[in-house]
Design a protein around this motif. Structure first.
Motif, short mmCIF file in Angstrom:
data_model
loop_
_atom_site.label_atom_id
_atom_site.label_comp_id
_atom_site.label_asym_id
_atom_site.label_seq_id
_atom_site.Cartn_x
_atom_site.Cartn_y
_atom_site.Cartn_z
N TRP A 65 2.39 12.45 -15.65
CA TRP A 65 1.00 12.79 -16.44
C TRP A 65 1.07 14.16 -16.68
N ARG A 66 1.07 14.94 -15.54
CA ARG A 66 1.02 16.42 -15.83
C ARG A 66 2.14 17.08 -15.91
N ALA A 108 0.93 -1.11 -0.10
CA ALA A 108 0.06 0.04 -0.07
C ALA A 108 0.80 1.40 -0.16
N LEU A 109 2.11 1.18 0.81
CA LEU A 109 3.05 2.44 0.83
C LEU A 109 3.69 2.46 -0.58
N GLU A 110 3.80 1.33 -1.00
CA GLU A 110 4.55 1.46 -2.53
C GLU A 110 3.67 1.75 -3.45
N LEU A 111 2.31 1.46 -3.39
CA LEU A 111 1.63 2.20 -4.45
C LEU A 111 1.21 3.38 -4.25
N GLY A 112 1.18 4.14 -3.07
CA GLY A 112 1.03 5.39 -2.87
C GLY A 112 1.94 6.15 -3.48
N LEU A 135 1.67 6.07 -7.46
CA LEU A 135 0.72 7.21 -7.81
C LEU A 135 1.00 8.54 -7.98
N LEU A 136 1.89 8.71 -6.75
CA LEU A 136 2.54 9.98 -6.95
C LEU A 136 3.36 10.25 -8.05
#
Length: 369
Positions: free
Chosen positions: A56-57, A42-46, A49-50
């Motif tokens: 993306w931006r 879950a930490l790695e996925l967070g 996503l960042l």
């Protein structure tokens, strides 16, 4: 160039993170503990996503984000015995090994060698310790040598790229100065032509009236007109040298804003005429400020405003990007110090200041006649 590299690195790190989460989930077997694996993933996925959001931006890579990523990788390395199956550890192909390589690359991309090398060595050392704890019989020294080679290669490559980028920036800066000088010279010539044309038409009109016999005797009106024409001719003869001849600052800044690549510049400029040298200084500083926004701010819009305040002519360039810390600018970022602050502060009665924070950056330039 550096912005493109950092955005690419963020994108690769985001994709790697997704692959890692999937691989860790599918490879969960004894002695992997769900109590350890689930929160760690879950930490790695967070973090993943960042990174994907940055890519993306098309935002610049944040050093704080890389620092958090390095710390997370170190924790994952030390907890390998709870997160990775024994077969994967023995084969040296665990999902954590991929994260170690990415952390080494990101450290080299985000930081200068004096910070990147200790951070990358810490990650490699944590991987070695975690492997020893998870599989004491496993030979880890070959992997350590590979990581050290990776560290040296990434640091050397980024050092060469940064030097090349600095040389390219210097060349582009010189090119920008030449363009500004050409614009100033063109505006100066246009102003001279307008003055010459005005004097020519007025004097020719006076001579034509005399030649046609409009004045057949002494005339106060004729004397006044001749005096006016002579005064205009003397002003034209005694006009200041080229480098201090007056220039329309608003027209020059309009051209500078129109040449900014990758930016939509909203302009609100008052009519103002300043000496040529002053106009060039303003133009150089504004050019560099807009270039910095395009390269580093992560936005596609900027604002250019000029006004008169307390006897000064002020020009401001603003954006709503992520901002930066002036005290932590690397030595090779000469543009802010040299092309903006020093350019205006070395001008008599001129000055500049930069305010920057999480809500954007504002460059303020001024000159007092």
């Amino acid at each position: 160039m550096e912005s493109a590299i950092t955005r690419t690195a963020a994108g690769v790190r985001g994709v790697t993170g997704l692959v890692v989460v999937v691989a860790a989930t599918l490879g969960a077997a004894e002695p992997v503990s769900a109590l350890w694996l689930v929160p760690m993933l879950a930490l790695e996925l967070g973090w993943t996503l960042l990174y994907l959001r940055l890519a993306w931006r098309r935002l610049p890579l944040r050093r704080r984000l890389v620092a958090g990523d390095v710390a997370t990788t170190v924790v994952l390395c030390l907890a390998q015995r709870h997160l990775v199956a024994t077969e994967a550890l023995e084969g040296g192909a665990s999902w954590i090994a991929g994260l170690v390589t990415m952390s080494i690359i990101l450290a080299g991309v985000a930081w200068t060698p004096k910070v990147a090398i200790p951070a990358a060595v810490t990650v490699a050392g944590a991987y070695l310790v975690g492997m020893r704890l998870a599989a004491p019989a496993q030979d880890v020294y070959g992997t350590l040598v590979i990581h050290l080679v990776q560290i040296a290669s990434v640091v050397l490559l980024m050092t060469l790229l940064r030097r090349s980028a600095a040389s390219a920036d210097a060349f582009l800066g010189r090119s920008a100065r030449v363009q500004i000088e050409l614009m100033v010279e063109r505006l100066r010539r246009e102003d001279e032509l307008r003055q010459v044309s005005s004097v020519h038409e007025t004097s020719l009109h006076t001579l034509t009236m005399v030649g046609l016999g409009t004045y057949d005797g002494p005339s106060a009106t004729l004397r006044a007109q001749v005096a006016t024409d002579l005064s205009a001719l003397e002003r034209l003869r005694d006009r200041p040298r080229a480098d201090s001849a007056p220039i329309a600052l608003d027209a020059l800044l309009e051209e500078v804003a129109g040449r900014a690549k990758g930016l939509e510049v909203r302009r609100s400029l008052i009519p103002a005429t300043v000496p040529g040298e002053v106009a060039e200084r303003f133009a150089r500083a504004v050019t560099e400020a807009l270039a910095n926004i395009a390269r580093h701010a992560g936005v596609r819009e900027a604002e250019l405003v000029s006004c008169r305040r307390a006897g000064e002519i002020r020009v401001e360039v603003a954006d709503e990007g992520g901002g930066f810390d002036q005290d932590r600018l690397p030595p090779d970022r000469f543009g802010v110090r040299g092309s903006i602050l020093d350019t205006m502060r070395s001008l008599p009665n001129g000055g500049a200041e930069i305010s920057s924070g999480c809500r954007g950056t504002r460059v303020s330039l001024w000159w007092r006649p």
